[in-house]
Design a protein around this motif. Structure first.
Motif, mmCIF file in Angstrom:
data_model
loop_
_atom_site.group_PDB
_atom_site.id
_atom_site.type_symbol
_atom_site.label_atom_id
_atom_site.label_comp_id
_atom_site.label_asym_id
_atom_site.label_seq_id
_atom_site.Cartn_x
_atom_site.Cartn_y
_atom_site.Cartn_z
ATOM 1 N N ARG A 18 0.634 -1.074 -0.035
ATOM 2 C CA ARG A 18 0.030 0.116 0.058
ATOM 3 C C ARG A 18 1.010 1.245 -0.006
ATOM 4 O O ARG A 18 0.567 2.217 -0.774
ATOM 5 C CB ARG A 18 -1.030 0.108 1.190
ATOM 6 C CG ARG A 18 -2.044 -1.090 1.230
ATOM 7 C CD ARG A 18 -3.267 -0.881 2.257
ATOM 8 N NE ARG A 18 -2.595 -0.324 3.511
ATOM 9 C CZ ARG A 18 -2.387 -1.602 4.613
ATOM 10 N NH1 ARG A 18 -2.737 -2.504 4.209
ATOM 11 N NH2 ARG A 18 -2.014 -1.129 5.890
ATOM 12 N N ALA A 19 2.168 1.372 0.896
ATOM 13 C CA ALA A 19 2.663 2.330 0.797
ATOM 14 C C ALA A 19 3.560 2.534 -0.507
ATOM 15 O O ALA A 19 3.609 3.890 -0.741
ATOM 16 C CB ALA A 19 3.856 2.362 2.169
ATOM 17 N N ARG A 20 4.069 1.642 -1.205
ATOM 18 C CA ARG A 20 4.820 1.780 -2.268
ATOM 19 C C ARG A 20 3.742 2.455 -3.358
ATOM 20 O O ARG A 20 4.150 3.293 -4.137
ATOM 21 C CB ARG A 20 5.130 0.192 -2.687
ATOM 22 C CG ARG A 20 6.046 0.527 -4.143
ATOM 23 C CD ARG A 20 6.357 -0.959 -4.613
ATOM 24 N NE ARG A 20 7.120 -0.802 -5.991
ATOM 25 C CZ ARG A 20 8.161 -0.615 -6.104
ATOM 26 N NH1 ARG A 20 8.973 -0.140 -5.130
ATOM 27 N NH2 ARG A 20 8.530 -0.426 -7.696
ATOM 28 N N HIS A 22 1.032 3.922 -2.912
ATOM 29 C CA HIS A 22 0.733 5.394 -2.602
ATOM 30 C C HIS A 22 1.761 6.488 -3.086
ATOM 31 O O HIS A 22 1.452 7.587 -3.514
ATOM 32 C CB HIS A 22 0.411 5.698 -1.134
ATOM 33 C CG HIS A 22 -0.382 6.738 -0.599
ATOM 34 N ND1 HIS A 22 -1.049 6.746 0.419
ATOM 35 C CD2 HIS A 22 -0.530 7.839 -1.140
ATOM 36 C CE1 HIS A 22 -1.990 7.851 0.646
ATOM 37 N NE2 HIS A 22 -1.298 8.746 -0.526
ATOM 38 N N LYS A 23 2.962 6.168 -2.814
ATOM 39 C CA LYS A 23 4.147 6.872 -2.996
ATOM 40 C C LYS A 23 4.146 6.912 -4.581
ATOM 41 O O LYS A 23 4.386 8.231 -5.068
ATOM 42 C CB LYS A 23 5.374 6.042 -2.687
ATOM 43 C CG LYS A 23 6.671 7.058 -2.968
ATOM 44 C CD LYS A 23 6.706 8.263 -2.166
ATOM 45 C CE LYS A 23 7.725 9.036 -2.307
ATOM 46 N NZ LYS A 23 7.930 10.337 -1.632
ATOM 47 N N GLU A 37 -7.042 4.260 2.373
ATOM 48 C CA GLU A 37 -6.829 2.923 1.858
ATOM 49 C C GLU A 37 -7.519 1.895 2.728
ATOM 50 O O GLU A 37 -8.182 2.233 3.728
ATOM 51 C CB GLU A 37 -5.174 2.692 2.368
ATOM 52 C CG GLU A 37 -4.282 3.688 1.575
ATOM 53 C CD GLU A 37 -2.607 3.637 2.225
ATOM 54 O OE1 GLU A 37 -2.561 2.779 3.105
ATOM 55 O OE2 GLU A 37 -1.881 4.291 1.922
#
Length: 254
Positions: A18-20, A22-23, A37
């Protein structure tokens, strides 16, 4: 592409994924505006109804509700961009201008292709069509060797041959297996069954799957529905759901 950025929901059970994503989406502020999310399918359903996102980035394999089961719970499906690590199961259907398919880990260059597709995107697919594409994904992922279904009877296990099953019908938490001889309760959901059953089984209603080999007659009904009569001992008649109109017509080739 529309003028305002697409409101976007990221759905994945893995925090790093999710973080990847989003970035990466921050590189396209004119295309995507991430509004939230979701870490699993159940949470995603709630947030989709609450936020009404334009686009969802959807992980296919998740505990609880997988991507297929999640989409089945929606009345209206947003633009879906599937994300998965299972490259050996990729489908040409995911490479159209309507549905995109991203292999994990998602890369910036590949995401650019998604942005390009969205620029000419026309959301003209029905929910049923999207579900059919995802169903095909699962069909290719697992070779269907299922020939019987297991039913618990006290301390015993009974094996029912699938060619004896006329239809399945869901009622709350249980599913009833109908044969010409008797009926049985099982705890598998229709969504789970639909992914495993051979191609002669077809879902014609939110709560019903039929064995097409037992269909005796199909009649048109009002509101884009059909009445399907089965050639079983009870001559069962079933009225299809409206959202399954395209599936039934495609089977009948009309």
């Amino acid at each position: 592409m529309k003028n305002a950025p697409y409101t976007t929901l990221i759905i994945d059970d893995e925090p790093p994924a999710r973080a990847r994503l989003h970035k990466l989406l921050e590189s396209f502020p004119e295309t995507f505006r991430v509004v939230d999310e979701a870490k699993n399918g159940i949470e995603a359903v709630e947030k989709i109804y609450q936020l009404q996102p334009d686009v969802i980035f959807l992980d296919i394999e998740m505990p609880g509700l997988n991507g297929f089961e999640l989409l089945e719970r929606l009345n209206k499906i947003p633009i879906v961009i599937f994300c998965t690590a299972f490259d050996q199961y990729s489908l040409k259907a995911f490479e159209t201008n309507s549905i995109d398919y991203l292999l994990k880990p998602v890369r910036l260059e590949r995401l650019q292709q998604t942005v390009d597709k969205l620029s000419s995107f026309k959301n003209n697919l029905s929910s049923a069509t999207i579900l059919e594409v995802l169903k095909e994904f699962y069909h290719q992922k697992e070779e269907k060797k299922m020939t019987s279904i297991t039913v618990k009877k006290g301390d015993k296990l009974i094996f029912i041959k699938l060619d004896e099953v006329t239809h399945f019908e869901a009622d709350e938490k249980y599913v009833t297996v109908f044969t010409n001889k008797e009926n049985h309760l099982i705890e598998q959901s229709l969504s789970q069954l639909e992914l495993k059953l051979p191609d002669n089984f077809m879902r014609i209603h939110r709560s019903i799957i039929i064995n097409r080999n037992y269909v005796d007659e199909v009649q048109k009904y009002f509101n884009s529905r059909f009445v399907i009569r089965l050639n079983n001992t009870k001559k069962t008649s079933i009225t299809s759901g409206r959202s399954y109109n395209a599936t039934i017509k495609n089977w009948m080739d009309i």
